[in-house]
Design a protein around this motif. Structure first.
Motif: not given
Lengths: 78, 154
Positions: A7-9, A11, A49, A72-78
């Protein structure tokens, strides 16, 4: 074969979002993934994670065929 | 669409977000307070003086599960809260558009404000979501990141 979900970075670093990877533990699946996708992916993985079937997992967590191993790399939602 | 009687409405969508239907859904006869939070695309970031758009990537089933867990945590901590809506955009979101909406309804304002703050703060640390910043000449992953943690740890 486990189903790898990147996912994200993670991916982007691997160049794929989903893949099938052999291994009966998180450690084994991730070792195979590092070998397949290379250094950039390994660097992203090092700060990520890992979930197995949606639950946080550690290196020794068992992985059965068709289990989903998500990176799951560190997230940046919101 | 979620029934009016349901206490929770979570969504991950590539369609533009709108507060109005969420406020209408959350407004209940026993509630005197509806608190809303709207996160919007800002024209700059820590790394870039000019940001024109954000692009969000997720795993929809995992994101929906985590949004549902946040709503459950609200009900445990603030049992009087009657409605929680958590909607997050995915894909490209242009400058000024909403990226995330939080709507909380309760009989009185104090717990609605507290629960609303809890929702957005917890969402940022627990929901699998990644944003790219688009700027003149390119795009890059946001550096404003946090390791993902379980909802119950927040």
């Amino acid at each position: 074969m486990a189903r790898l979900l990147l996912l994200g970075p993670a991916r982007e670093a691997a160049g794929v979002r989903e893949d099938d990877v052999a291994g009966d533990s998180v450690e084994a699946v991730l070792a195979a993934a590092r070998a397949r996708y290379g250094e950039h992916f390994a660097a992203v993985l090092a700060v990520s994670q890992v979930w197995v079937n949606g639950e946080p997992a550690g290196p020794a967590s068992p992985v059965a065929p068709y289990d989903e191993v998500a990176v799951l790399p560190p997230v940046s939602g919101g | 669409m979620t029934a009016e009687s349901s206490p929770t409405w979570v969504a991950v969508t590539a369609e533009p977000l709108s507060l109005d239907p969420l406020i209408a859904w959350a407004t209940r006869s026993g509630c005197g307070a509806v608190v809303t939070f709207s996160g919007t695309v800002r024209d700059h970031s820590a790394d870039h003086d000019e940001v024109s758009a954000l692009e969000y990537e997720t795993s929809e089933p995992h994101a929906l599960a985590r949004l549902g867990e946040i709503a459950e945590a609200v009900r445990r901590r603030w049992p009087d809260v009657a409605a929680v809506a958590l909607h997050h955009r995915v894909g490209r979101v242009e400058l000024g558009e909403p990226t995330v909406l939080v709507v909380v309804a309760s009989p009185h304002r104090a717990e609605a404000f507290e629960a609303g703050r809890f929702c957005i703060d917890t969402l940022k640390r627990t929901v699998p979501m990644w944003k790219r910043e688009h700027f003149p000449g390119g795009s890059a992953w946001s550096s404003a990141t946090e390791p993902i943690v379980p909802v119950e740890s927040t």
